[in-house]
Design an enzyme around this catalytic site. Structure first.
Site, PDB file in Angstrom:
ATOM      1  N   ARG A  26     -11.533  22.924  39.628  1.00  7.01           N
ATOM      2  CA  ARG A  26     -10.105  22.904  39.974  1.00  7.01           C
ATOM      3  C   ARG A  26      -9.750  23.808  41.146  1.00  7.01           C
ATOM      4  NH1 ARG A  26     -10.251  21.798  34.488  1.00  7.01           N
ATOM      5  NH2 ARG A  26     -10.399  24.000  34.019  1.00  7.01           N
ATOM      6  N   GLU A  77     -13.605  31.575  29.021  1.00  5.94           N
ATOM      7  CA  GLU A  77     -12.732  31.709  27.847  1.00  5.94           C
ATOM      8  C   GLU A  77     -13.316  30.848  26.723  1.00  5.94           C
ATOM      9  OE1 GLU A  77      -8.746  30.430  28.594  1.00  5.94           O
ATOM     10  OE2 GLU A  77      -8.019  31.114  26.651  1.00  5.94           O
TER      11      GLU A  77
HETATM   12  P1  AMP Z   1     -12.013  32.745  33.138  1.00  2.00           P
HETATM   13  O1  AMP Z   1     -13.413  32.878  33.612  1.00  2.00           O
HETATM   14  O2  AMP Z   1     -11.890  32.985  31.653  1.00  2.00           O
HETATM   15  O3  AMP Z   1     -11.038  33.569  33.944  1.00  2.00           O
HETATM   16  O4  AMP Z   1     -11.618  31.222  33.273  1.00  2.00           O
HETATM   17  C1  AMP Z   1     -11.220  30.726  34.486  1.00  2.00           C
HETATM   18  C2  AMP Z   1     -11.488  29.251  34.618  1.00  2.00           C
HETATM   19  O5  AMP Z   1     -11.344  28.525  33.389  1.00  2.00           O
HETATM   20  C3  AMP Z   1     -10.485  28.702  35.579  1.00  2.00           C
HETATM   21  O6  AMP Z   1     -11.227  28.212  36.663  1.00  2.00           O
HETATM   22  C4  AMP Z   1      -9.762  27.602  34.857  1.00  2.00           C
HETATM   23  O7  AMP Z   1     -10.038  26.396  35.509  1.00  2.00           O
HETATM   24  C5  AMP Z   1     -10.306  27.562  33.467  1.00  2.00           C
HETATM   25  N1  AMP Z   1      -9.356  27.925  32.407  1.00  2.00           N
HETATM   26  C6  AMP Z   1      -9.515  28.918  31.500  1.00  2.00           C
HETATM   27  N2  AMP Z   1      -8.522  28.956  30.620  1.00  2.00           N
HETATM   28  C7  AMP Z   1      -7.681  27.965  30.954  1.00  2.00           C
HETATM   29  C8  AMP Z   1      -6.436  27.507  30.419  1.00  2.00           C
HETATM   30  N3  AMP Z   1      -5.874  28.060  29.328  1.00  2.00           N
HETATM   31  N4  AMP Z   1      -5.837  26.466  31.039  1.00  2.00           N
HETATM   32  C9  AMP Z   1      -6.403  25.905  32.133  1.00  2.00           C
HETATM   33  N5  AMP Z   1      -7.566  26.283  32.658  1.00  2.00           N
HETATM   34  C10 AMP Z   1      -8.211  27.305  32.094  1.00  2.00           C
END
Ligand code: AMP
Length: 171
Positions: free
Chosen positions: A59, A96
């Site tokens: 994304r 996550e």
């Molecule tokens: P993180 O490494 O946990 O910061 O996750 C970041 C990536 O996970 C981003 O590139 C988002 O595309 C995706 N992501 C994580 N949580 C969400 C959420 N609640 N809604 C949409 N995309 C998410």
């Protein structure tokens, strides 16, 4: 920029139970909303302090190349494993929801280049911190991070200690 929230669709329990997914496709198809996001993503850093803009698959690719073009900079992709055809540097990181690996071409960043990292969502910060490591492994410098959405309650920003972090919408 909180008015952008009305263009972001919230999907409970996707891709798995307990996750509230923020769907930015509804924001992107709105011309005014999309333009505001592209302009807003550039305001956290001075263009004079950025040499190149980096986007994270998948994304991040929705936004980073347009930001790069608009700033008059080049674009670098960071991709999922085995997608890049040349020699790569790679990093493993926690999401996550799960684990993943990301790769960058070894010659994508020149030593000393200042890189603006763009992605859709800052959640736990694992992805962004991993990409900062990739940039630094290649001798680059992180000019800053720009996110459309930041999930404040996950404190992802704490993993990006010291770097400028600019997010347009906070939950
Ligand atoms: P993180 O490494 O946990 O910061 O996750 C970041 C990536 O996970 C981003 O590139 C988002 O595309 C995706 N992501 C994580 N949580 C969400 C959420 N609640 N809604 C949409 N995309 C998410």
């Amino acid at each position: 920029m909180d008015h952008l929230k009305q263009l972001i669709r919230e999907i409970p329990d996707w891709p798995k139970p307990g996750i509230l997914f923020y769907d930015i496709t509804t924001l992107m198809k709105d011309h005014k909303g999309f333009s505001e996001v592209i302009a807003g993503l550039q305001t956290g850093v001075s263009p004079a302090d950025v040499d190149v803009v980096l986007g994270i698959e998948a994304r991040g690719f929705f936004f980073a190349p347009t930001v790069a073009h608009s700033m008059g900079k080049g674009f670098i992709p960071v991709r999922k494993p085995k997608k890049l055809p040349w020699e790569t540097e790679s990093v493993q990181y926690a999401l996550e929801y799960g684990f993943d690996t990301l790769e960058i071409h070894k010659d994508a960043v020149q030593p000393g280049q200042r890189v603006l990292i763009v992605d859709d969502v800052l959640a736990t910060g694992g992805t962004a911190a991993a990409v900062a490591q990739l940039v630094e492994k290649l001798g680059g410098k992180v000019a800053g991070f720009a996110f459309v959405i930041e999930l404040d309650f996950l404190s992802g920003r704490d993993k990006l200690n010291g770097y400028p972090v600019h997010s347009l919408v906070h939950y």
